[in-house]
Design a protein around this motif. Structure first.
Motif, PDB file in Angstrom:
ATOM      1  N   MET A 161       8.337  -0.936   0.596  1.00  0.00           N
ATOM      2  CA  MET A 161       8.187  -0.145   1.814  1.00  0.00           C
ATOM      3  C   MET A 161       6.915  -0.547   2.553  1.00  0.00           C
ATOM      4  O   MET A 161       5.943  -0.993   1.959  1.00  0.00           O
ATOM      5  CB  MET A 161       8.131   1.352   1.488  1.00  0.00           C
ATOM      6  CG  MET A 161       9.371   1.911   0.833  1.00  0.00           C
ATOM      7  SD  MET A 161      10.881   1.667   1.775  1.00  0.00           S
ATOM      8  CE  MET A 161      10.628   2.851   3.080  1.00  0.00           C
ATOM      9  N   GLU A 162       6.948  -0.340   3.865  1.00  0.00           N
ATOM     10  CA  GLU A 162       5.796  -0.772   4.657  1.00  0.00           C
ATOM     11  C   GLU A 162       4.563   0.070   4.376  1.00  0.00           C
ATOM     12  O   GLU A 162       3.452  -0.391   4.562  1.00  0.00           O
ATOM     13  CB  GLU A 162       6.153  -0.755   6.143  1.00  0.00           C
ATOM     14  CG  GLU A 162       7.003  -1.958   6.511  1.00  0.00           C
ATOM     15  CD  GLU A 162       7.255  -2.107   7.991  1.00  0.00           C
ATOM     16  OE1 GLU A 162       7.138  -1.108   8.712  1.00  0.00           O
ATOM     17  OE2 GLU A 162       7.573  -3.222   8.419  1.00  0.00           O
ATOM     18  N   TYR A 163       4.743   1.316   3.900  1.00  0.00           N
ATOM     19  CA  TYR A 163       3.537   2.090   3.617  1.00  0.00           C
ATOM     20  C   TYR A 163       2.785   1.525   2.424  1.00  0.00           C
ATOM     21  O   TYR A 163       1.577   1.698   2.305  1.00  0.00           O
ATOM     22  CB  TYR A 163       3.822   3.583   3.439  1.00  0.00           C
ATOM     23  CG  TYR A 163       4.916   3.966   2.481  1.00  0.00           C
ATOM     24  CD1 TYR A 163       6.142   4.393   2.946  1.00  0.00           C
ATOM     25  CD2 TYR A 163       4.720   3.920   1.108  1.00  0.00           C
ATOM     26  CE1 TYR A 163       7.154   4.758   2.086  1.00  0.00           C
ATOM     27  CE2 TYR A 163       5.727   4.291   0.235  1.00  0.00           C
ATOM     28  CZ  TYR A 163       6.944   4.703   0.732  1.00  0.00           C
ATOM     29  OH  TYR A 163       7.943   5.064  -0.131  1.00  0.00           O
ATOM     30  N   GLN A 165       2.633  -1.777   1.974  1.00  0.00           N
ATOM     31  CA  GLN A 165       1.919  -2.883   2.628  1.00  0.00           C
ATOM     32  C   GLN A 165       0.683  -2.348   3.350  1.00  0.00           C
ATOM     33  O   GLN A 165      -0.369  -2.977   3.336  1.00  0.00           O
ATOM     34  CB  GLN A 165       2.835  -3.562   3.646  1.00  0.00           C
ATOM     35  CG  GLN A 165       4.069  -4.186   3.042  1.00  0.00           C
ATOM     36  CD  GLN A 165       3.742  -5.402   2.221  1.00  0.00           C
ATOM     37  OE1 GLN A 165       2.953  -6.237   2.639  1.00  0.00           O
ATOM     38  NE2 GLN A 165       4.312  -5.486   1.048  1.00  0.00           N
ATOM     39  N   ALA A 166       0.846  -1.190   3.992  1.00  0.00           N
ATOM     40  CA  ALA A 166      -0.282  -0.611   4.726  1.00  0.00           C
ATOM     41  C   ALA A 166      -1.428  -0.301   3.771  1.00  0.00           C
ATOM     42  O   ALA A 166      -2.590  -0.576   4.065  1.00  0.00           O
ATOM     43  CB  ALA A 166       0.150   0.651   5.463  1.00  0.00           C
ATOM     44  N   ALA A 167      -1.090   0.251   2.597  1.00  0.00           N
ATOM     45  CA  ALA A 167      -2.130   0.559   1.619  1.00  0.00           C
ATOM     46  C   ALA A 167      -2.782  -0.725   1.129  1.00  0.00           C
ATOM     47  O   ALA A 167      -3.997  -0.806   0.962  1.00  0.00           O
ATOM     48  CB  ALA A 167      -1.539   1.344   0.458  1.00  0.00           C
ATOM     49  N   ALA A 172      -6.011  -1.433  -1.272  1.00  0.00           N
ATOM     50  CA  ALA A 172      -5.658  -0.560  -2.398  1.00  0.00           C
ATOM     51  C   ALA A 172      -5.230  -1.397  -3.596  1.00  0.00           C
ATOM     52  O   ALA A 172      -4.556  -2.407  -3.445  1.00  0.00           O
ATOM     53  CB  ALA A 172      -4.527   0.390  -1.987  1.00  0.00           C
ATOM     54  N   GLY A 173      -5.646  -0.946  -4.778  1.00  0.00           N
ATOM     55  CA  GLY A 173      -5.280  -1.661  -5.994  1.00  0.00           C
ATOM     56  C   GLY A 173      -3.889  -1.280  -6.456  1.00  0.00           C
ATOM     57  O   GLY A 173      -3.286  -0.327  -5.961  1.00  0.00           O
ATOM     58  N   ARG A 176      -3.514   2.324  -7.825  1.00  0.00           N
ATOM     59  CA  ARG A 176      -3.485   3.327  -6.769  1.00  0.00           C
ATOM     60  C   ARG A 176      -2.141   3.323  -6.046  1.00  0.00           C
ATOM     61  O   ARG A 176      -1.587   4.378  -5.740  1.00  0.00           O
ATOM     62  CB  ARG A 176      -4.611   3.032  -5.771  1.00  0.00           C
ATOM     63  CG  ARG A 176      -4.719   4.094  -4.715  1.00  0.00           C
ATOM     64  CD  ARG A 176      -5.630   3.695  -3.573  1.00  0.00           C
ATOM     65  NE  ARG A 176      -5.573   4.738  -2.578  1.00  0.00           N
ATOM     66  CZ  ARG A 176      -6.381   5.787  -2.565  1.00  0.00           C
ATOM     67  NH1 ARG A 176      -7.311   5.899  -3.474  1.00  0.00           N
ATOM     68  NH2 ARG A 176      -6.254   6.714  -1.647  1.00  0.00           N
ATOM     69  N   ARG A 180      -0.046   6.648  -6.013  1.00  0.00           N
ATOM     70  CA  ARG A 180       0.026   7.410  -4.768  1.00  0.00           C
ATOM     71  C   ARG A 180       1.297   7.137  -3.966  1.00  0.00           C
ATOM     72  O   ARG A 180       1.770   7.999  -3.241  1.00  0.00           O
ATOM     73  CB  ARG A 180      -1.181   7.078  -3.877  1.00  0.00           C
ATOM     74  CG  ARG A 180      -2.496   7.550  -4.404  1.00  0.00           C
ATOM     75  CD  ARG A 180      -2.736   9.031  -4.194  1.00  0.00           C
ATOM     76  NE  ARG A 180      -2.643   9.491  -2.817  1.00  0.00           N
ATOM     77  CZ  ARG A 180      -3.679   9.628  -2.008  1.00  0.00           C
ATOM     78  NH1 ARG A 180      -4.875   9.290  -2.406  1.00  0.00           N
ATOM     79  NH2 ARG A 180      -3.507  10.104  -0.785  1.00  0.00           N
ATOM     80  N   HIS A 181       1.778   5.896  -4.014  1.00  0.00           N
ATOM     81  CA  HIS A 181       2.841   5.533  -3.076  1.00  0.00           C
ATOM     82  C   HIS A 181       4.186   5.279  -3.746  1.00  0.00           C
ATOM     83  O   HIS A 181       5.214   5.615  -3.187  1.00  0.00           O
ATOM     84  CB  HIS A 181       2.422   4.299  -2.278  1.00  0.00           C
ATOM     85  CG  HIS A 181       1.244   4.538  -1.401  1.00  0.00           C
ATOM     86  ND1 HIS A 181       1.339   5.251  -0.241  1.00  0.00           N
ATOM     87  CD2 HIS A 181      -0.050   4.197  -1.535  1.00  0.00           C
ATOM     88  CE1 HIS A 181       0.134   5.327   0.327  1.00  0.00           C
ATOM     89  NE2 HIS A 181      -0.720   4.704  -0.455  1.00  0.00           N
ATOM     90  N   PRO A 184       5.530   8.812  -6.517  1.00  0.00           N
ATOM     91  CA  PRO A 184       6.000  10.039  -5.861  1.00  0.00           C
ATOM     92  C   PRO A 184       7.341   9.849  -5.163  1.00  0.00           C
ATOM     93  O   PRO A 184       8.112  10.789  -5.027  1.00  0.00           O
ATOM     94  CB  PRO A 184       4.895  10.345  -4.841  1.00  0.00           C
ATOM     95  CG  PRO A 184       3.692   9.686  -5.382  1.00  0.00           C
ATOM     96  CD  PRO A 184       4.167   8.456  -6.081  1.00  0.00           C
ATOM     97  N   ASN A 185       7.641   8.624  -4.747  1.00  0.00           N
ATOM     98  CA  ASN A 185       8.899   8.392  -4.056  1.00  0.00           C
ATOM     99  C   ASN A 185      10.029   7.997  -5.006  1.00  0.00           C
ATOM    100  O   ASN A 185      11.115   7.654  -4.562  1.00  0.00           O
ATOM    101  CB  ASN A 185       8.698   7.333  -2.972  1.00  0.00           C
ATOM    102  CG  ASN A 185       7.881   7.889  -1.824  1.00  0.00           C
ATOM    103  OD1 ASN A 185       8.319   8.790  -1.121  1.00  0.00           O
ATOM    104  ND2 ASN A 185       6.668   7.399  -1.657  1.00  0.00           N
ATOM    105  N   ALA A 188      12.768  11.780  -7.382  1.00  0.00           N
ATOM    106  CA  ALA A 188      14.085  12.414  -7.252  1.00  0.00           C
ATOM    107  C   ALA A 188      15.100  11.820  -8.231  1.00  0.00           C
ATOM    108  O   ALA A 188      15.679  12.558  -9.032  1.00  0.00           O
ATOM    109  CB  ALA A 188      14.565  12.323  -5.817  1.00  0.00           C
TER     110      ALA A 188
END
Lengths: 273, 337
Positions: A161-163, A165-167, A172-173, A176, A180-181, A184-185, A188
């Motif tokens: 996901m691009e988020y 890439q953003a991190a 971001a290591g 992390r 964090r990313h 959590p996703n 479900a």
């Protein structure tokens, strides 16, 4: 949450599982009978007001035995789920996130999954020695690759996901990003999978106990109650049938629960209810 | 190299080959030449538009510049310092100065993180300020990008595409970068919202003194925001020029075709559109010589055999085409673009 309550199957499942859990937790309040106390005079009592589920070949209260059995069966199921959540997530996250580990971990998982579940579980308990703790270990080992696969699949999606890439663009290591990313996703499908694993574990534990590889008599579990009653199935069918029904209801309830969670948590599988 | 202002970021011979892995032993069977030796230099404060079809390598180029993808070959210089070989730890201080804005306003925000956490994350990672000052900064940034401070507590699904893109922009600006790579930042938005976001980006450039690499396949949008425009085809740069020169006098047949494909509101002029026949060839097996020769309306023999180099014709106008610069012309001394 409102969507969950509108999901009829989910509600049915929750009620079934809720009842069994309630019985297991409050077993000592719901019966004064000792599930292991034998009594010659009360052998093979059919279900009545005094003995709700009847008595078995040793005159023990089946009501008490099924309730206390629920306690152990659900504990074992829970133990398997907890171990599964830990190791399945760990293996799945490592395999999904780090491409270099993927092949090795997934081939090992494949090797585990190549064996029929029960056969492998029997093999592991036989090697470790029959006890309820070893049954938990065996079942956790058998089901972990399945959970790991589910986690890996969602990690593979979340990782791209691009988020993420953003991190990464902020430096971001990996740790992390996973914490964090990615994770959590992935919750479900993991929760849904664990619900099903709970159902399989309760069922498989009954099979192991039935074969004498789980908790040892006189400790009641659903599996060994059914095993002991099976010789008297013609004269006293309630000994086997009632715990069998309770087991079936629990597994059905957990499966419905899992289905409901999947429908609600996974927007791609939105089903009209 | 004798340019009056040294470029903020410069790449020389930037190349990315993605291996195509097959079979169970991960043998690398062939490579996809996503980006094949391109030179870029962006002076501070400039906006360089990077255009091309899907799959021509423009996104890969952008991500290499901010080191989200490691180049296979080539040099990247940020403020004169080489950064292509830096590891994660030594790269971190440089990351503060370069950020990226993504195309997909839905995929670029973590659905499980509040706007506050999303925008504050770069500050947190780079250890800028404490929790309270970060909260304040997030609120300021939200106002800067045209949202309200109370939006900080909300989650991405409560916003529209344009608002999400504003959140993405706020996140990129949080660390006060010098360079922002805008990777198709408006392609996923409605036309009316596109204009708003583009104008926001232009305003922010002025206020924060930003340098943009603006990647897009929309020549109209690029024309609006860029100072210079670079056209890519199949991993190569085919033309670079100042915006006015490129749009007024495109040299490369590919650029000409692209420009003629911009939809015009006047139906009488539509017939002048030059349609490029065929599809873009596979970058795993690019055509010999000029990569555009399979689709070029003016293809010559030499195009199939000799690869044209990027050469300067008019001042600051570079093109890689044998038509523009016949192969017999002596090559001027190579200079960075």
């Amino acid at each position: 949450m409102r969507r969950l309550l509108r999901h009829k199957l989910f509600v049915t499942g929750s009620i079934l599982v809720g009842l069994v859990t309630f019985g297991a937790i409050f077993a000592d309040l719901l019966t004064i009978a000792d599930p292991t106390r034998m009594s010659v005079r009360t052998r093979f009592e059919p279900p009545s007001l005094e003995y709700i589920f009847g008595t078995d070949n040793f005159g023990r209260s089946q009501w008490a035995r099924v309730l206390y059995g629920a306690r152990l069966s659900l504990m074992i199921g829970l133990g398997v789920v907890v171990l599964n959540a830990i190791f399945g997530t760990l293996v799945g996250a490592l395999a999904g996130y780090f491409k270099s580990l993927d092949n090795i971990l997934m081939r090992v998982a494949d090797a585990f999954m190549a064996f029929p579940v029960i056969l492998l579980a029997i093999g592991i308990t036989a090697a470790l020695g029959p006890s309820s703790v070893n049954a938990v270990i065996a079942l956790a080992a058998v089901y972990t690759p399945r959970t790991a696969r589910v986690v890996r699949a969602s990690v593979l999606v979340a990782r791209e996901m691009e988020y993420v890439q953003a991190a990464r663009a902020c430096g971001a290591g990996d740790w992390r990003i996973i914490r964090r990313h990615v994770m959590p996703n992935c919750m479900a499908p993991l929760i849904v999978q664990l619900t099903f694993i709970f159902a399989y574990a309760v069922l498989s534990e009954a099979v192991l106990s039935f074969l004498g590889l789980g908790a040892q008599p006189p400790t009641p579990t659903w599996g060994n109650i059914i095993a002991e009653g099976r010789q008297y199935i013609r004269e006293a069918p309630w000994i086997t049938v009632i715990p069998g029904l309770v087991l079936a209801a629990t597994v059905l309830g957990l499966n419905l629960l899992g289905d409901g969670l999947r429908d609600v948590l996974d927007p791609r599988l939105k089903v009209q209810q | 190299m004798s340019a009056p202002t040294p470029p903020l970021i410069e790449a020389v011979g930037l190349t990315k080959h993605f291996p195509v892995r097959t079979g169970i032993f991960n043998r690398s069977a062939s490579v996809v030449r996503a980006v094949d030796g391109i030179d870029i230099a962006i002076p501070p404060g400039e906006t360089l538009g990077l255009v091309g079809e899907s799959g021509c390598g423009k996104t890969t180029t952008g991500r290499m510049l901010v080191k989200l993808i490691d180049p296979t070959a080539g040099r990247i210089l940020f403020e004169g310092k080489r950064i292509e070989g830096l590891d994660a730890a030594t790269m971190r201080p440089v990351r503060r100065h370069m950020q990226i804005i993504f195309q997909d306003p839905y995929g670029s925000l973590n659905p499980r993180m509040s706007v506050q956490d999303t925008i504050a994350e770069p500050l947190e990672i780079l250890k800028i300020g404490d929790a309270r000052s970060r909260r304040e900064q997030v609120r300021e940034l939200l106002e800067v990008v045209g949202l309200a401070p109370y939006h900080a507590e909300r989650f991405p699904h409560e916003f529209s595409g344009g608002q999400r893109q504003r959140i993405g922009i706020a996140r990129a600006l949080a660390v006060r970068p010098k360079l922002v790579v805008c990777d198709e930042p408006v392609s996923a938005l409605d036309v009316s919202i596109q204009a708003q976001v583009i104008n926001l980006l232009k305003d922010l450039q002025k206020d924060f003194g930003l340098t943009y690499l603006f990647i897009s396949h929309d020549l109209g949008v690029v024309r609006h925001i860029s100072d210079r425009v670079m056209v890519m085809y199949l991993g190569k740069v085919v033309e670079v020029a100042r915006k006015r020169d490129l749009y007024a006098d495109p040299q490369h047949p590919y650029t000409q075709a692209l420009l003629s494909a911009i939809p015009l509101p006047d139906p009488k002029r539509r017939s002048r559109r030059k349609v490029i026949p065929g599809d873009i060839p596979s970058p795993a097996n690019p055509p010999s010589g000029c990569r555009f020769h399979t689709r070029c309306p003016h293809v010559m023999h030499v195009c199939r055999e000799v690869e044209p180099h990027l050469m300067q014709g008019a001042p600051h106008h570079w093109a890689a085409c044998h038509l523009v610069h016949p192969p017999s012309t002596p090559r001027p001394a190579p200079a960075s673009v």
